[in-house]
Design an enzyme around this catalytic site. Structure first.
Site, PDB file in Angstrom:
ATOM      1  CB  CYS A 154      44.969  30.088  41.674  1.00 31.57           C
ATOM      2  SG  CYS A 154      44.872  28.308  41.903  1.00 31.57           S
ATOM      3  CB  CYS A 157      45.735  28.204  44.914  1.00 28.34           C
ATOM      4  SG  CYS A 157      46.235  27.825  43.244  1.00 28.34           S
ATOM      5  CG  ASP A 158      44.714  31.627  46.749  1.00 24.49           C
ATOM      6  OD1 ASP A 158      45.505  30.939  47.419  1.00 24.49           O
ATOM      7  OD2 ASP A 158      45.071  32.383  45.833  1.00 24.49           O
TER       8      ASP A 158
END
Ligand code: NAP
Length: 354
Positions: A154, A157-158
């Site tokens: 992701c 997200c990261d």
């Protein structure tokens, strides 16, 4: 009865029987675009639907940074924003959203039963399965151990954690292309590693990838392992193999973003609902599975289109068919009603590992 609906004393030493759960008209399993759309439509049909979210509310689109191709939003919007709007709209018309995870279903007895991780038991006359799909792994040494320590599925997200660092993206589809472009916001350099010599991604994304000065592509190459060379518990490099020449090499990197497709989240329905050899639920044009009253929508049954727009359409269609099914059930004219009273064993194709 006690609050949990289990057997209990009434305070006078008399054991009361467990309360039978109310019979819902329809339970929607999953909260991606197809599930939320089914929630909206069944709510507007006055069916008082219950939607059980699963662990990740919103499904895959909820971890997408930018959605550019959902009609009605020419300025584009973020995945979480789109999901929030869809949920709000479904709830506005009365869809009940439960933050819980379905861990067992019984489609042999009618009404059908759904059990959840929070130890709830629900009964329903109709079910819409919209459990979607999850990211596929590379299945190479180091991947599991280093997930969350440099390996990610992701970018939204990261990506932030890789500011100023060099990262690798694996895959050649829309997700790999889109997320590689997204990662250029943070990373100093993005290397896209693809196993063939041309991308599967749509032409518009390919063009952006090719023209981006921070993106470099390594063609005809697979990742054979993800390495923590200094033993400090983080990614330091990937081992590569050229599939044409067989030549092995090593590329230093701080992060590996894997976008090599998805598998359907259908484990729960193994042996209960017909699925194909890849684990996708089999539906007809009316979104019906082989079990009367059990419908499926979105990526759990669609391995071809996999777009937010198509998932939304399938959720809408499933909801409209549920409405019709429940009305027909009411007057007993539904062709599958006899089967509902004593359901025939489902014709279930054993699924392979997925
Ligand atoms: P995908 O289209 O299935 O692409 C997966 C990519 O990973 C392919 O390039 C494939 O290579 C590669 N791959 C598969 N297994 C591999 C392995 N073991 N090692 C190395 N590479 C491997 O998956 P996706 O990109 O996640 O897209 C899924 C669906 O969502 C598609 O229908 C896509 O159009 C849609 N989507 C749309 C958008 C958008 O419209 N903006 C954004 C994201 C996703 P090959 O090409 O050789 O098969």
């Amino acid at each position: 009865m006690n609050e949990n609906g289990t057997n209990g004393s009434n305070g006078h030493g008399v054991i009361e029987p467990a309360a039978e759960p109310a019979i819902e008209n329809v339970i929607i399993i999953g909260s991606g675009p197809s599930g939320l759309t089914a929630g909206l439509y069944t709510a507007r049909a006055n069916l008082n639907p219950l939607l059980i979210t699963g662990n990740e509310i919103g499904g895959q689109v909820a971890i997408t940074y930018e959605v550019e191709n959902y009609p009605g939003f020419p300025e584009s919007l973020s995945g979480p924003e789109l999901v929030e709007k869809m949920q709000k709209q479904a709830e506005k018309f009365g869809c009940r959203v439960e933050y819980d995870y379905v861990d067992r279903v019984d489609f042999e007895q009618f009404p059908y039963t759904v059990h959840t991780a929070n130890e709830m038991e629900y009964k329903a006359k109709a079910i819409i399965i919209s459990t979607g799909a999850s990211s596929r792994k590379l299945d190479v040494p180091g991947e599991n151990e280093l997930t969350g320590r440099g390996v990610s599925y992701c970018a939204t997200c990261d990506g932030f954690f890789f500011r100023g660092r060099e990262v690798v993206v694996v895959g050649g589809g829309d997700s790999a292309a889109e997320e590689a472009i997204f990662l250029t916001r943070f990373a100093s350099k993005v290397t896209l590693i693809h196993r063939r010599d041309s991308l599967r991604a749509s032409p518009i994304l390919q063009k952006r990838v090719f023209e981006h000065d921070k993106i470099n592509i390594i063609w005809d190459t697979v990742v054979t392992s993800i390495n923590d060379d200094d033993g400090k518990g983080g990614v330091t490099s990937v081992s590569l193999r050229n599939v044409k020449t067989g030549l092995a090499s090593t590329l230093l990197t701080g992060g590996v973003f894997v976008f090599v497709g998805h598998f359907p989240n259908s484990h729960l329905f193994e042996g209960k609902v017909a699925m194909d050899e890849e684990g996708y639920l089999v539906t007809d044009k009316l979104m019906r599975t082989n079990i009367p009253g059990v419908f499926a929508a979105g990526e759990i049954q669609d391995k071809r289109f996999k777009q937010v727009a198509t998932s939304v359409g399938q959720g809408c269609a499933a909801a409209m068919e549920v409405e019709k099914y429940l009305a027909d059930l009411e007057d007993r004219s539904y062709p599958g009603y006899a089967a509902l009273k004593a359901p025939a064993a489902a014709t279930v194709t054993a699924s392979k590992k997925f």
